[in-house]
Design an enzyme around this catalytic site. Structure first.
Site, PDB file in Angstrom:
ATOM      1  N   ARG A   9      38.763  45.826  33.849  1.00 19.34           N
ATOM      2  CA  ARG A   9      39.448  44.627  34.353  1.00 19.34           C
ATOM      3  C   ARG A   9      39.893  43.758  33.185  1.00 19.34           C
ATOM      4  O   ARG A   9      39.116  43.515  32.258  1.00 19.34           O
ATOM      5  CB  ARG A   9      38.523  43.772  35.220  1.00 19.34           C
ATOM      6  CG  ARG A   9      38.036  44.293  36.537  1.00 19.34           C
ATOM      7  CD  ARG A   9      39.011  44.352  37.717  1.00 19.34           C
ATOM      8  NE  ARG A   9      40.222  43.557  37.696  1.00 19.34           N
ATOM      9  CZ  ARG A   9      40.375  42.371  38.267  1.00 19.34           C
ATOM     10  NH1 ARG A   9      39.381  41.801  38.897  1.00 19.34           N
ATOM     11  NH2 ARG A   9      41.534  41.744  38.234  1.00 19.34           N
TER      12      ARG A   9
ATOM     13  N   HIS B 131      37.887  33.713  38.549  1.00 17.66           N
ATOM     14  CA  HIS B 131      38.159  33.602  39.985  1.00 17.66           C
ATOM     15  C   HIS B 131      38.296  32.130  40.376  1.00 17.66           C
ATOM     16  O   HIS B 131      37.502  31.295  39.932  1.00 17.66           O
ATOM     17  CB  HIS B 131      37.011  34.215  40.788  1.00 17.66           C
ATOM     18  CG  HIS B 131      36.854  35.691  40.583  1.00 17.66           C
ATOM     19  ND1 HIS B 131      37.416  36.617  41.418  1.00 17.66           N
ATOM     20  CD2 HIS B 131      36.197  36.404  39.633  1.00 17.66           C
ATOM     21  CE1 HIS B 131      37.111  37.840  40.993  1.00 17.66           C
ATOM     22  NE2 HIS B 131      36.367  37.735  39.917  1.00 17.66           N
TER      23      HIS B 131
ATOM     24  N   TYR C 160      35.720  43.866  31.339  1.00 20.32           N
ATOM     25  CA  TYR C 160      34.568  44.708  31.694  1.00 20.32           C
ATOM     26  C   TYR C 160      35.036  45.948  32.471  1.00 20.32           C
ATOM     27  O   TYR C 160      36.083  45.927  33.108  1.00 20.32           O
ATOM     28  CB  TYR C 160      33.535  43.915  32.500  1.00 20.32           C
ATOM     29  CG  TYR C 160      34.056  43.328  33.785  1.00 20.32           C
ATOM     30  CD1 TYR C 160      34.025  44.067  34.971  1.00 20.32           C
ATOM     31  CD2 TYR C 160      34.565  42.040  33.837  1.00 20.32           C
ATOM     32  CE1 TYR C 160      34.500  43.527  36.158  1.00 20.32           C
ATOM     33  CE2 TYR C 160      35.043  41.494  35.009  1.00 20.32           C
ATOM     34  CZ  TYR C 160      35.000  42.249  36.164  1.00 20.32           C
ATOM     35  OH  TYR C 160      35.478  41.726  37.329  1.00 20.32           O
TER      36      TYR C 160
ATOM     37  N   HIS D  78      39.425  37.507  33.330  1.00 15.01           N
ATOM     38  CA  HIS D  78      39.924  36.665  34.421  1.00 15.01           C
ATOM     39  C   HIS D  78      38.863  35.691  34.886  1.00 15.01           C
ATOM     40  O   HIS D  78      37.670  35.899  34.667  1.00 15.01           O
ATOM     41  CB  HIS D  78      40.405  37.512  35.604  1.00 15.01           C
ATOM     42  CG  HIS D  78      39.314  38.343  36.216  1.00 15.01           C
ATOM     43  ND1 HIS D  78      38.957  39.573  35.719  1.00 15.01           N
ATOM     44  CD2 HIS D  78      38.496  38.118  37.272  1.00 15.01           C
ATOM     45  CE1 HIS D  78      37.970  40.065  36.440  1.00 15.01           C
ATOM     46  NE2 HIS D  78      37.659  39.200  37.385  1.00 15.01           N
TER      47      HIS D  78
ATOM     48  N   TYR E   1      28.591  39.781  34.617  1.00 12.30           N
ATOM     49  CA  TYR E   1      28.379  38.746  35.620  1.00 12.30           C
ATOM     50  C   TYR E   1      26.894  38.507  35.818  1.00 12.30           C
ATOM     51  O   TYR E   1      26.100  39.456  35.813  1.00 12.30           O
ATOM     52  CB  TYR E   1      28.975  39.174  36.964  1.00 12.30           C
ATOM     53  CG  TYR E   1      30.466  39.016  37.056  1.00 12.30           C
ATOM     54  CD1 TYR E   1      31.034  37.828  37.498  1.00 12.30           C
ATOM     55  CD2 TYR E   1      31.309  40.066  36.724  1.00 12.30           C
ATOM     56  CE1 TYR E   1      32.409  37.699  37.606  1.00 12.30           C
ATOM     57  CE2 TYR E   1      32.685  39.947  36.834  1.00 12.30           C
ATOM     58  CZ  TYR E   1      33.233  38.757  37.277  1.00 12.30           C
ATOM     59  OH  TYR E   1      34.590  38.626  37.390  1.00 12.30           O
TER      60      TYR E   1
END
Lengths: 191, 238
Positions: free
Chosen positions: B154, B159, B144, B157, B105
Protein backbone atom coordinates in the site's frame (compact mmCIF):
# COMPACT_ATOMS: atom_id res chain seq x y z
CA UNK A 1 -16.50 27.09 -10.17
CA UNK A 2 -18.04 24.04 -8.64
CA UNK A 3 -15.87 21.63 -6.64
CA UNK A 4 -16.37 17.88 -6.80
CA UNK A 5 -17.03 15.62 -3.83
CA UNK A 6 -13.94 13.83 -2.56
CA UNK A 7 -13.65 10.24 -3.77
CA UNK A 8 -14.64 7.59 -1.24
CA UNK A 9 -12.11 4.96 -0.15
CA UNK A 10 -12.44 1.86 2.00
CA UNK A 11 -12.11 2.00 5.78
CA UNK A 12 -9.74 -0.98 5.42
CA UNK A 13 -9.21 -3.59 8.12
CA UNK A 14 -7.85 -1.28 10.82
CA UNK A 15 -10.69 1.23 11.26
CA UNK A 16 -11.04 0.18 14.89
CA UNK A 17 -7.97 2.29 15.66
CA UNK A 18 -9.75 5.46 14.62
CA UNK A 19 -13.42 4.65 15.20
CA UNK A 20 -13.74 2.54 18.37
CA UNK A 21 -13.57 5.58 20.65
CA UNK A 22 -17.00 6.72 19.43
CA UNK A 23 -18.89 3.45 19.87
CA UNK A 24 -22.50 4.14 20.78
CA UNK A 25 -24.20 0.79 21.28
CA UNK A 26 -26.81 2.16 23.64
CA UNK A 27 -28.60 5.16 22.14
CA UNK A 28 -30.83 5.69 25.17
CA UNK A 29 -29.77 8.43 27.55
CA UNK A 30 -31.51 9.71 30.63
CA UNK A 31 -35.22 10.37 30.52
CA UNK A 32 -35.77 9.01 27.02
CA UNK A 33 -39.27 7.88 26.10
CA UNK A 34 -40.30 5.14 23.72
CA UNK A 35 -40.39 1.36 23.40
CA UNK A 36 -36.95 -0.10 24.04
CA UNK A 37 -35.42 -2.72 21.78
CA UNK A 38 -32.20 -4.69 21.67
CA UNK A 39 -31.33 -5.17 18.01
CA UNK A 40 -28.87 -7.89 17.14
CA UNK A 41 -27.68 -9.50 13.97
CA UNK A 42 -24.79 -10.70 11.91
CA UNK A 43 -23.10 -9.59 8.72
CA UNK A 44 -22.39 -12.28 6.09
CA UNK A 45 -20.33 -12.16 2.89
CA UNK A 46 -20.97 -13.81 -0.48
CA UNK A 47 -19.71 -17.18 0.76
CA UNK A 48 -22.10 -17.04 3.71
CA UNK A 49 -19.18 -16.45 6.06
CA UNK A 50 -19.47 -13.96 8.90
CA UNK A 51 -17.70 -10.65 8.27
CA UNK A 52 -15.44 -9.95 11.26
CA UNK A 53 -14.42 -6.41 10.29
CA UNK A 54 -17.44 -4.22 9.71
CA UNK A 55 -18.85 -1.14 11.41
CA UNK A 56 -22.48 -0.03 11.40
CA UNK A 57 -23.74 3.48 12.04
CA UNK A 58 -27.33 4.21 12.96
CA UNK A 59 -29.29 7.41 12.49
CA UNK A 60 -32.85 7.72 13.73
CA UNK A 61 -35.56 10.00 15.05
CA UNK A 62 -36.74 9.93 18.66
CA UNK A 63 -40.00 8.38 19.84
CA UNK A 64 -41.89 11.51 18.78
CA UNK A 65 -40.58 11.28 15.22
CA UNK A 66 -38.18 14.20 15.62
CA UNK A 67 -34.55 14.28 14.48
CA UNK A 68 -32.01 16.11 16.62
CA UNK A 69 -30.97 18.33 13.72
CA UNK A 70 -31.59 22.01 12.86
CA UNK A 71 -33.31 21.16 9.58
CA UNK A 72 -36.00 19.15 11.33
CA UNK A 73 -38.40 22.03 11.98
CA UNK A 74 -41.39 19.88 12.91
CA UNK A 75 -43.21 20.98 16.03
CA UNK A 76 -42.36 17.81 17.92
CA UNK A 77 -40.51 17.29 21.19
CA UNK A 78 -36.74 16.94 21.33
CA UNK A 79 -35.35 14.87 24.19
CA UNK A 80 -31.92 15.92 25.49
CA UNK A 81 -31.07 12.29 26.32
CA UNK A 82 -31.57 11.10 22.76
CA UNK A 83 -29.18 12.11 19.97
CA UNK A 84 -30.21 9.44 17.47
CA UNK A 85 -26.69 8.36 16.54
CA UNK A 86 -25.32 4.86 17.07
CA UNK A 87 -22.10 3.12 16.10
CA UNK A 88 -21.28 -0.55 16.60
CA UNK A 89 -18.42 -2.77 15.49
CA UNK A 90 -19.07 -6.43 14.67
CA UNK A 91 -17.37 -9.18 16.66
CA UNK A 92 -15.03 -11.84 15.27
CA UNK A 93 -18.20 -13.81 14.50
CA UNK A 94 -19.72 -10.92 12.55
CA UNK A 95 -22.20 -10.18 15.34
CA UNK A 96 -23.47 -6.75 16.35
CA UNK A 97 -25.89 -5.62 19.01
CA UNK A 98 -27.28 -2.26 20.06
CA UNK A 99 -30.03 -0.89 22.26
CA UNK A 100 -32.37 1.85 21.16
CA UNK A 101 -35.99 2.97 21.09
CA UNK A 102 -38.47 2.59 18.28
CA UNK A 103 -38.63 5.98 16.58
CA UNK A 104 -41.86 7.74 15.77
CA UNK A 105 -42.81 8.20 12.15
CA UNK A 106 -41.30 11.05 10.17
CA UNK A 107 -42.54 12.74 7.01
CA UNK A 108 -41.54 11.39 3.63
CA UNK A 109 -41.99 12.52 0.04
CA UNK A 110 -45.08 14.66 -0.62
CA UNK A 111 -45.81 14.82 3.08
CA UNK A 112 -46.60 11.12 3.28
CA UNK A 113 -45.68 9.55 6.62
CA UNK A 114 -42.80 7.07 6.76
CA UNK A 115 -43.01 3.97 8.91
CA UNK A 116 -40.61 3.96 11.89
CA UNK A 117 -37.14 3.07 10.64
CA UNK A 118 -33.43 3.28 11.36
CA UNK A 119 -31.09 4.58 8.64
CA UNK A 120 -27.93 2.46 8.56
CA UNK A 121 -24.50 3.05 7.01
CA UNK A 122 -22.21 0.03 6.76
CA UNK A 123 -18.45 0.27 6.32
CA UNK A 124 -15.94 -2.57 6.08
CA UNK A 125 -12.75 -3.78 4.48
CA UNK A 126 -13.63 -4.55 0.86
CA UNK A 127 -16.24 -1.78 0.58
CA UNK A 128 -14.87 1.16 -1.39
CA UNK A 129 -17.85 3.22 -0.28
CA UNK A 130 -20.45 2.68 2.39
CA UNK A 131 -23.61 0.68 1.99
CA UNK A 132 -26.83 2.45 2.90
CA UNK A 133 -29.84 0.52 4.10
CA UNK A 134 -32.74 0.76 6.55
CA UNK A 135 -34.16 -1.36 9.33
CA UNK A 136 -37.92 -1.37 9.88
CA UNK A 137 -39.84 -2.85 12.81
CA UNK A 138 -41.93 -6.04 12.61
CA UNK A 139 -45.75 -6.03 12.79
CA UNK A 140 -46.06 -2.30 12.17
CA UNK A 141 -49.06 -1.72 9.90
CA UNK A 142 -47.38 1.45 8.57
CA UNK A 143 -44.75 -0.71 6.79
CA UNK A 144 -47.30 -1.63 4.11
CA UNK A 145 -47.57 1.97 2.87
CA UNK A 146 -44.07 3.21 3.62
CA UNK A 147 -42.98 5.38 0.67
CA UNK A 148 -39.44 3.92 0.69
CA UNK A 149 -40.26 0.26 1.38
CA UNK A 150 -42.80 0.27 -1.42
CA UNK A 151 -40.03 1.25 -3.87
CA UNK A 152 -38.53 -2.19 -3.23
CA UNK A 153 -39.73 -5.34 -5.01
CA UNK A 154 -42.23 -7.01 -2.64
CA UNK A 155 -40.20 -10.24 -2.32
CA UNK A 156 -37.11 -8.35 -1.11
CA UNK A 157 -38.80 -6.10 1.46
CA UNK A 158 -38.42 -8.65 4.24
CA UNK A 159 -34.63 -8.08 4.18
CA UNK A 160 -35.31 -4.63 5.62
CA UNK A 161 -37.67 -5.69 8.40
CA UNK A 162 -36.25 -7.03 11.67
CA UNK A 163 -37.63 -10.27 13.06
CA UNK A 164 -38.97 -11.04 16.50
CA UNK A 165 -36.88 -13.55 18.43
CA UNK A 166 -37.31 -16.15 21.12
CA UNK A 167 -35.41 -13.72 23.34
CA UNK A 168 -38.63 -11.85 24.10
CA UNK A 169 -40.60 -8.95 22.72
CA UNK A 170 -37.79 -6.50 23.34
CA UNK A 171 -35.22 -8.27 21.20
CA UNK A 172 -35.16 -8.09 17.43
CA UNK A 173 -32.92 -9.80 14.92
CA UNK A 174 -31.76 -8.14 11.70
CA UNK A 175 -29.03 -9.69 9.58
CA UNK A 176 -27.09 -8.12 6.73
CA UNK A 177 -26.40 -10.39 3.74
CA UNK A 178 -23.98 -8.75 1.33
CA UNK A 179 -24.66 -11.13 -1.56
CA UNK A 180 -26.79 -14.11 -2.58
CA UNK A 181 -30.48 -14.86 -3.17
CA UNK A 182 -31.48 -13.21 0.12
CA UNK A 183 -29.13 -10.25 -0.35
CA UNK A 184 -30.12 -7.29 1.81
CA UNK A 185 -31.61 -4.35 -0.08
CA UNK A 186 -29.15 -1.46 -0.27
CA UNK A 187 -30.19 2.02 -1.29
CA UNK A 188 -28.71 4.56 -3.65
CA UNK A 189 -28.73 7.97 -1.98
CA UNK A 190 -26.03 9.31 -4.31
CA UNK A 191 -23.01 8.30 -2.23
CA UNK B 1 -44.37 24.42 5.90
CA UNK B 2 -40.69 24.09 5.22
CA UNK B 3 -39.20 22.86 1.99
CA UNK B 4 -35.76 21.31 2.03
CA UNK B 5 -33.31 20.54 -0.73
CA UNK B 6 -31.55 17.21 -1.24
CA UNK B 7 -27.89 16.66 -2.11
CA UNK B 8 -26.43 16.51 -5.62
CA UNK B 9 -25.34 13.18 -7.07
CA UNK B 10 -21.61 12.71 -7.70
CA UNK B 11 -20.10 13.63 -11.07
CA UNK B 12 -19.86 10.52 -13.29
CA UNK B 13 -16.70 8.50 -12.67
CA UNK B 14 -15.63 10.41 -9.57
CA UNK B 15 -16.75 7.77 -7.05
CA UNK B 16 -15.88 4.06 -7.01
CA UNK B 17 -18.36 1.28 -7.66
CA UNK B 18 -18.77 -1.18 -4.81
CA UNK B 19 -17.27 -3.95 -6.96
CA UNK B 20 -13.71 -3.37 -8.17
CA UNK B 21 -12.31 -6.85 -8.93
CA UNK B 22 -8.61 -5.88 -8.71
CA UNK B 23 -9.35 -5.10 -5.05
CA UNK B 24 -9.93 -8.73 -4.09
CA UNK B 25 -11.84 -8.08 -0.86
CA UNK B 26 -14.59 -6.30 -2.84
CA UNK B 27 -15.54 -9.50 -4.72
CA UNK B 28 -17.40 -11.24 -1.91
CA UNK B 29 -18.60 -8.09 -0.19
CA UNK B 30 -19.93 -5.80 -2.91
CA UNK B 31 -23.69 -6.16 -3.45
CA UNK B 32 -24.62 -8.07 -6.62
CA UNK B 33 -28.12 -6.65 -7.03
CA UNK B 34 -28.61 -3.06 -8.21
CA UNK B 35 -28.95 -0.46 -5.46
CA UNK B 36 -32.51 0.81 -5.09
CA UNK B 37 -32.61 4.58 -5.72
CA UNK B 38 -34.64 6.46 -3.12
CA UNK B 39 -35.65 10.11 -2.88
CA UNK B 40 -34.20 12.28 -0.14
CA UNK B 41 -36.40 12.46 2.91
CA UNK B 42 -35.95 14.12 6.27
CA UNK B 43 -34.00 10.99 7.31
CA UNK B 44 -31.21 11.55 4.79
CA UNK B 45 -30.92 15.33 5.01
CA UNK B 46 -30.52 15.28 8.77
CA UNK B 47 -27.61 13.61 10.55
CA UNK B 48 -25.62 13.48 13.77
CA UNK B 49 -23.49 16.30 15.09
CA UNK B 50 -20.85 16.33 17.79
CA UNK B 51 -19.52 19.05 20.06
CA UNK B 52 -15.91 19.62 21.05
CA UNK B 53 -16.72 18.26 24.54
CA UNK B 54 -16.51 14.71 23.18
CA UNK B 55 -12.88 15.17 22.09
CA UNK B 56 -10.18 13.77 24.39
CA UNK B 57 -7.42 16.26 25.27
CA UNK B 58 -4.84 16.80 22.50
CA UNK B 59 -6.81 14.58 20.16
CA UNK B 60 -5.30 16.32 17.13
CA UNK B 61 -1.69 15.59 18.18
CA UNK B 62 -0.71 12.01 17.37
CA UNK B 63 3.00 12.45 18.07
CA UNK B 64 3.03 12.04 21.85
CA UNK B 65 1.75 9.13 23.88
CA UNK B 66 2.51 7.86 27.38
CA UNK B 67 4.89 10.75 27.93
CA UNK B 68 7.13 9.84 25.00
CA UNK B 69 7.61 11.04 21.45
CA UNK B 70 6.63 8.90 18.47
CA UNK B 71 9.42 7.87 16.11
CA UNK B 72 9.36 9.15 12.55
CA UNK B 73 9.08 12.29 10.49
CA UNK B 74 6.72 14.82 12.09
CA UNK B 75 4.19 16.30 9.68
CA UNK B 76 1.31 18.75 9.92
CA UNK B 77 -1.74 17.65 7.93
CA UNK B 78 -4.24 20.45 7.56
CA UNK B 79 -6.89 21.75 5.23
CA UNK B 80 -10.47 22.78 4.94
CA UNK B 81 -13.75 20.98 4.65
CA UNK B 82 -15.87 22.61 1.95
CA UNK B 83 -18.98 21.66 0.07
CA UNK B 84 -19.18 21.55 -3.72
CA UNK B 85 -20.26 25.19 -3.71
CA UNK B 86 -17.01 26.13 -1.92
CA UNK B 87 -18.87 26.88 1.30
CA UNK B 88 -16.96 25.90 4.46
CA UNK B 89 -18.39 23.05 6.54
CA UNK B 90 -17.92 24.16 10.16
CA UNK B 91 -18.21 22.18 13.41
CA UNK B 92 -18.01 18.75 11.86
CA UNK B 93 -16.17 15.74 13.27
CA UNK B 94 -13.09 14.36 11.49
CA UNK B 95 -11.46 11.10 12.59
CA UNK B 96 -8.13 9.84 11.23
CA UNK B 97 -6.13 6.64 11.65
CA UNK B 98 -2.89 5.42 10.15
CA UNK B 99 0.15 3.13 10.34
CA UNK B 100 3.26 4.21 12.22
CA UNK B 101 6.50 5.32 10.57
CA UNK B 102 7.51 1.68 10.05
CA UNK B 103 4.27 0.82 8.27
CA UNK B 104 2.68 -1.05 11.18
CA UNK B 105 -0.80 -0.48 12.56
CA UNK B 106 -1.45 -0.62 16.29
CA UNK B 107 -4.08 -3.33 15.68
CA UNK B 108 -4.31 -7.03 16.56
CA UNK B 109 -5.02 -8.02 12.95
CA UNK B 110 -1.83 -6.42 11.59
CA UNK B 111 0.86 -9.14 11.57
CA UNK B 112 3.37 -7.20 9.46
CA UNK B 113 6.88 -7.81 10.77
CA UNK B 114 7.69 -4.19 11.49
CA UNK B 115 8.10 -2.60 14.92
CA UNK B 116 5.24 -1.14 16.92
CA UNK B 117 5.91 2.23 18.51
CA UNK B 118 4.74 2.47 22.13
CA UNK B 119 4.45 6.23 21.71
CA UNK B 120 2.26 6.11 18.63
CA UNK B 121 -1.34 4.85 18.59
CA UNK B 122 -2.21 6.22 15.16
CA UNK B 123 -5.59 7.75 15.93
CA UNK B 124 -6.68 11.39 15.92
CA UNK B 125 -9.91 13.37 15.92
CA UNK B 126 -10.91 16.98 15.67
CA UNK B 127 -13.86 19.21 14.87
CA UNK B 128 -13.61 21.79 12.11
CA UNK B 129 -13.63 25.45 13.13
CA UNK B 130 -16.10 28.09 11.95
CA UNK B 131 -14.24 28.33 8.60
CA UNK B 132 -14.18 24.57 8.08
CA UNK B 133 -10.47 24.31 8.94
CA UNK B 134 -8.76 21.37 10.64
CA UNK B 135 -5.18 20.54 11.61
CA UNK B 136 -3.40 17.41 12.84
CA UNK B 137 0.19 16.96 13.98
CA UNK B 138 1.28 13.41 13.21
CA UNK B 139 4.04 11.16 11.88
CA UNK B 140 4.44 10.37 8.20
CA UNK B 141 3.05 6.82 7.87
CA UNK B 142 5.14 4.08 6.30
CA UNK B 143 4.19 1.96 3.31
CA UNK B 144 3.32 -1.64 4.14
CA UNK B 145 2.68 -5.01 2.44
CA UNK B 146 -0.78 -6.55 2.16
CA UNK B 147 -2.18 -9.78 0.82
CA UNK B 148 -4.16 -8.55 -2.20
CA UNK B 149 -1.71 -9.97 -4.78
CA UNK B 150 1.93 -11.05 -5.03
CA UNK B 151 4.30 -8.42 -3.59
CA UNK B 152 1.45 -5.97 -2.96
CA UNK B 153 2.32 -2.80 -1.04
CA UNK B 154 0.00 0.00 0.00
CA UNK B 155 1.21 3.53 -0.69
CA UNK B 156 1.59 5.65 2.43
CA UNK B 157 -1.83 6.95 3.46
CA UNK B 158 -3.95 8.36 6.26
CA UNK B 159 -7.59 7.28 6.66
CA UNK B 160 -10.15 10.09 7.06
CA UNK B 161 -13.73 9.77 8.31
CA UNK B 162 -16.01 12.79 8.15
CA UNK B 163 -19.68 13.40 8.84
CA UNK B 164 -20.76 16.71 7.32
CA UNK B 165 -24.21 18.15 7.99
CA UNK B 166 -26.34 15.16 6.98
CA UNK B 167 -26.62 11.39 6.73
CA UNK B 168 -26.25 12.00 2.98
CA UNK B 169 -22.83 13.68 3.33
CA UNK B 170 -21.07 10.93 5.32
CA UNK B 171 -17.67 10.18 3.77
CA UNK B 172 -14.69 7.94 4.47
CA UNK B 173 -11.58 8.34 2.36
CA UNK B 174 -7.79 8.11 2.35
CA UNK B 175 -5.16 10.81 1.92
CA UNK B 176 -1.99 9.98 0.00
CA UNK B 177 1.40 11.68 -0.40
CA UNK B 178 2.83 13.36 -3.51
CA UNK B 179 5.37 11.43 -5.53
CA UNK B 180 4.62 8.02 -3.99
CA UNK B 181 5.81 5.41 -6.54
CA UNK B 182 3.27 2.86 -5.25
CA UNK B 183 0.22 4.92 -6.23
CA UNK B 184 0.24 3.66 -9.82
CA UNK B 185 -0.01 0.05 -8.61
CA UNK B 186 -2.53 0.39 -5.78
CA UNK B 187 -5.96 -1.13 -6.60
CA UNK B 188 -7.65 0.90 -3.85
CA UNK B 189 -6.30 4.27 -5.03
CA UNK B 190 -7.08 3.28 -8.64
CA UNK B 191 -10.66 2.14 -7.99
CA UNK B 192 -12.05 5.43 -9.29
CA UNK B 193 -12.38 5.88 -13.07
CA UNK B 194 -11.77 9.63 -13.17
CA UNK B 195 -8.04 10.35 -12.96
CA UNK B 196 -8.48 13.91 -11.70
CA UNK B 197 -10.77 12.69 -8.91
CA UNK B 198 -8.16 10.09 -7.91
CA UNK B 199 -5.39 12.63 -7.90
CA UNK B 200 -7.35 14.91 -5.57
CA UNK B 201 -6.71 12.26 -2.88
CA UNK B 202 -3.01 13.17 -3.03
CA UNK B 203 -2.10 15.83 -0.50
CA UNK B 204 0.02 18.82 -1.48
CA UNK B 205 3.28 19.76 0.17
CA UNK B 206 2.72 23.10 1.85
CA UNK B 207 5.38 25.64 2.92
CA UNK B 208 2.81 27.67 4.83
CA UNK B 209 2.29 24.93 7.42
CA UNK B 210 5.91 23.77 7.38
CA UNK B 211 7.63 24.81 10.64
CA UNK B 212 11.36 25.60 10.63
CA UNK B 213 13.42 22.91 12.39
CA UNK B 214 10.27 20.97 13.35
CA UNK B 215 7.84 19.54 10.78
CA UNK B 216 6.80 19.45 7.13
CA UNK B 217 3.27 20.51 6.13
CA UNK B 218 0.82 18.75 3.84
CA UNK B 219 -2.49 20.21 2.75
CA UNK B 220 -5.57 18.12 2.11
CA UNK B 221 -8.98 19.68 1.51
CA UNK B 222 -12.08 17.54 1.84
CA UNK B 223 -15.09 18.27 -0.36
CA UNK B 224 -18.55 17.15 0.71
CA UNK B 225 -21.66 16.96 -1.47
CA UNK B 226 -23.38 20.19 -2.47
CA UNK B 227 -27.02 21.00 -1.98
CA UNK B 228 -29.54 20.72 -4.80
CA UNK B 229 -30.75 24.15 -5.88
CA UNK B 230 -34.41 23.22 -5.73
CA UNK B 231 -36.30 21.85 -2.74
CA UNK B 232 -37.17 18.17 -2.83
CA UNK B 233 -40.86 18.98 -2.59
CA UNK B 234 -41.12 17.52 0.87
CA UNK B 235 -43.58 19.19 3.14
CA UNK B 236 -42.80 18.65 6.75
CA UNK B 237 -45.89 18.00 8.81
CA UNK B 238 -45.88 20.91 11.19
Amino acid sequence: MSLQTTTSQTVGPYFGIGMTWLIRDNLIGEGVSGDRFTIQGRVFDGDGLPVPDAILEIWQANAHGKYDHPEDTQRKLLEPGFKGYGRVLVSHEGMFRFVTIKPGSVPGPKGKEQAPHLAISIFMRGLLKRLVTRMYFPDDPRNADDPILTLVEPERRSTLIARKTAGGAGTLEWNVLLQGPDETVFFDVGL
Amino acid sequence: MTQLAGYRPPYPGTQPNHLHPPYVSSRKRAPTKPLVPIPFTLTEITGPSFGTEILPPKACDLTRLRGGEAIGERIVVSGRVLDENSRPVPNTLIEIWQANAAGRYHHEVDKHDAPLDPNFAGSGKTITDSEGRYRFLTIRPGEYPWGNHYNAWRPAHIHFSIFGPAFATRLVTQMFFPGDPLLAFDPIFNCTADEKARNRLISVFDWETTSPDYSLGYRFDLILRGREATPMGDKLGE
